[in-house]
Design an enzyme around this catalytic site. Structure first.
Site, short mmCIF file in Angstrom:
data_model
loop_
_atom_site.label_atom_id
_atom_site.label_comp_id
_atom_site.label_asym_id
_atom_site.label_seq_id
_atom_site.Cartn_x
_atom_site.Cartn_y
_atom_site.Cartn_z
N GLY A 8 0.75 -1.26 -0.11
CA GLY A 8 0.12 0.02 -0.23
C GLY A 8 1.01 1.39 0.11
O GLY A 8 0.50 2.31 0.50
N ASP A 34 2.20 -1.76 -4.65
CA ASP A 34 0.96 -1.15 -4.39
C ASP A 34 0.12 -1.82 -5.41
O ASP A 34 0.68 -2.33 -6.34
CB ASP A 34 0.97 0.43 -4.71
CG ASP A 34 -0.44 0.99 -4.09
OD1 ASP A 34 -0.57 1.50 -2.94
OD2 ASP A 34 -1.51 0.84 -4.96
N ILE A 35 -1.23 -2.10 -5.16
CA ILE A 35 -2.04 -2.55 -6.26
C ILE A 35 -2.24 -1.79 -7.54
O ILE A 35 -2.59 -2.30 -8.57
CB ILE A 35 -3.56 -2.78 -5.61
CG1 ILE A 35 -4.28 -3.98 -6.61
CG2 ILE A 35 -4.25 -1.70 -5.22
CD1 ILE A 35 -5.48 -4.46 -5.78
N ASP A 52 -0.47 -7.01 -5.21
CA ASP A 52 -2.19 -7.31 -4.42
C ASP A 52 -1.64 -7.99 -3.23
O ASP A 52 -1.64 -9.40 -3.29
CB ASP A 52 -2.87 -7.82 -5.36
CG ASP A 52 -4.28 -8.18 -4.96
OD1 ASP A 52 -5.44 -8.53 -5.75
OD2 ASP A 52 -4.48 -7.89 -3.65
N TYR A 142 -14.53 -1.20 8.96
CA TYR A 142 -13.12 -1.04 9.32
C TYR A 142 -12.67 -1.09 10.75
O TYR A 142 -11.66 -1.65 10.96
CB TYR A 142 -12.90 0.53 8.72
CG TYR A 142 -11.75 1.14 8.73
CD1 TYR A 142 -11.37 2.09 9.80
CD2 TYR A 142 -10.64 0.74 8.04
CE1 TYR A 142 -10.15 2.79 9.88
CE2 TYR A 142 -9.47 1.56 8.16
CZ TYR A 142 -9.12 2.33 9.10
OH TYR A 142 -7.86 3.11 9.07
C1 AKB Z 1 -10.16 6.80 8.31
O1 AKB Z 1 -10.92 7.99 8.15
O2 AKB Z 1 -10.71 6.11 7.61
C2 AKB Z 1 -8.71 6.85 8.62
C3 AKB Z 1 -8.58 6.47 9.93
C4 AKB Z 1 -9.16 7.59 11.06
O3 AKB Z 1 -8.36 5.32 10.43
N1 AKB Z 1 -8.14 8.15 8.16
#
Ligand code: AKB
Length: 315
Positions: A8, A34-35, A52, A142
């Site tokens: 990345g 990087d991909i 990847d 995330y």
């Molecule tokens: C995001 O906004 O997803 C990132 C983070 C705060 O991990 N910049």
């Protein structure tokens, strides 16, 4: 001799960290990957390869053939993008880390760096000066992947002695690469709009306070953590890390003296829900205690430097 692989590398953090790693280890010792094959142009100072991170065999072949000793695994799908592709984001953000932890075992890597995030905290976490071990019930794809990743890092350290180190980055603000898909990206885009003489529409509310950090401090923290003696590392999941906290309105008011005609509107979207689940400020006493962390930039100095450097950079 160390041989460093960065995944990345063309991302916001990777672009600047890779350059610093070549300063530390030498251009021959760093391979940026990087991909995005077009990213090649961003790395005139070291080798670049398209890679990847989901291609486990190719990742393994690379580490074996290049005799890699350290990996900085930065490839990720950030918070806002991850909400649109939750299962893909789990594979990229989680499975790729597990691949690398297993490869660290197989090839006895000296060190592995992996970025976590303030996203591991959730709406029920105390929001002011959030502590290292505060409750973590993330509500985003995330954040879930970052929390699970932290636990796997601690597991591989405990069970296999892997020297994997991690930082819970706040919103990172840099001018050398555009961010992609983050909830804190407004804090980069606003500078480009001000320079272009255009009004800025914030996707967060004016008083949405978030922990933030100027990129040079993020690089400083990463290198300090990775160069600290192993016996100084007491947190094997991921360290809290802090520099400043601000709202979109405070950032706007800091830019206004440079561009008196600059205007802003606030039009919160789905990213406001993500931001509302995150802390407003972070307590990073463990990083300060263990490896002498301290930031160099507060908001005024960051604004001054970005507005000084960005015009040249975007030419
Ligand atoms: C995001 O906004 O997803 C990132 C983070 C705060 O991990 N910049």
């Amino acid at each position: 001799m160390e041989k460093v692989l960065v995944t990345g590398a063309a991302g916001q953090l990777g672009t600047e960290l890779t350059q610093q790693l070549t300063e530390v280890y030498g251009p021959e010792a760093v391979i940026a990957t990087d991909i995005n094959p077009e990213a090649n142009a961003s790395f005139p100072y070291c080798r670049f390869s398209k890679l990847d991170v989901m291609d486990r065999d190719r990742l393994r072949k690379y580490i074996r053939e290049e005799k890699i000793t350290q990996v900085y695994h930065l490839a990720a799908i950030l918070s806002a993008s991850a909400e649109k592709k939750p299962l893909l984001s789990w594979q990229v953000n989680m499975d790729s880390l597990l691949h690398l932890l297993e490869l660290a075992r197989e090839f006895k890597l000296n060190k592995l760096f992996w970025p976590s995030s303030i996203a591991v905290f959730g709406p029920d976490t105390p929001k002011i000066q959030t502590r290292q071990h505060a409750a973590k019930e993330p509500i985003t794809a995330y954040g879930i992947a970052k929390l699970a990743g932290e636990r796997w890092c601690a597991y591989y350290h405990q069970h296999y002695g892997i020297d994997v180190r991690s930082l819970r980055f706040p919103g990172l603000i840099g001018y050398k690469a555009l961010p992609g898909g983050g909830t804190t990206d407004y804090a980069v885009a606003i500078f480009h709009q001000a320079l272009a003489g255009k009004s800025f529409r914030s996707f967060l509310k004016k008083d949405s306070r978030l922990p933030m950090m100027y990129m040079p401090d993020a690089i400083k923290a990463t290198l300090a953590l990775m160069q600290a003696p192993k016996d100084r590392i007491s947190i094997h999941s991921s360290y809290n890390l802090a520099a400043m906290s601000f709202t979109p309105e405070e950032l706007y008011r800091g830019i206004l003296p440079y561009f008196p005609e600059f205007t802003i509107t606030y039009d919160p979207d789905y990213r406001q829900t993500i931001a509302d689940g995150w802390p407003q400020s972070i307590d990073d006493r463990e990083a300060r205690r263990d490896w002498n962390w301290s930031p160099d930039y507060e908001l005024p100095a960051m604004i001054r430097e970005i507005l000084q450097e960005l015009p040249t950079w975007i030419q």
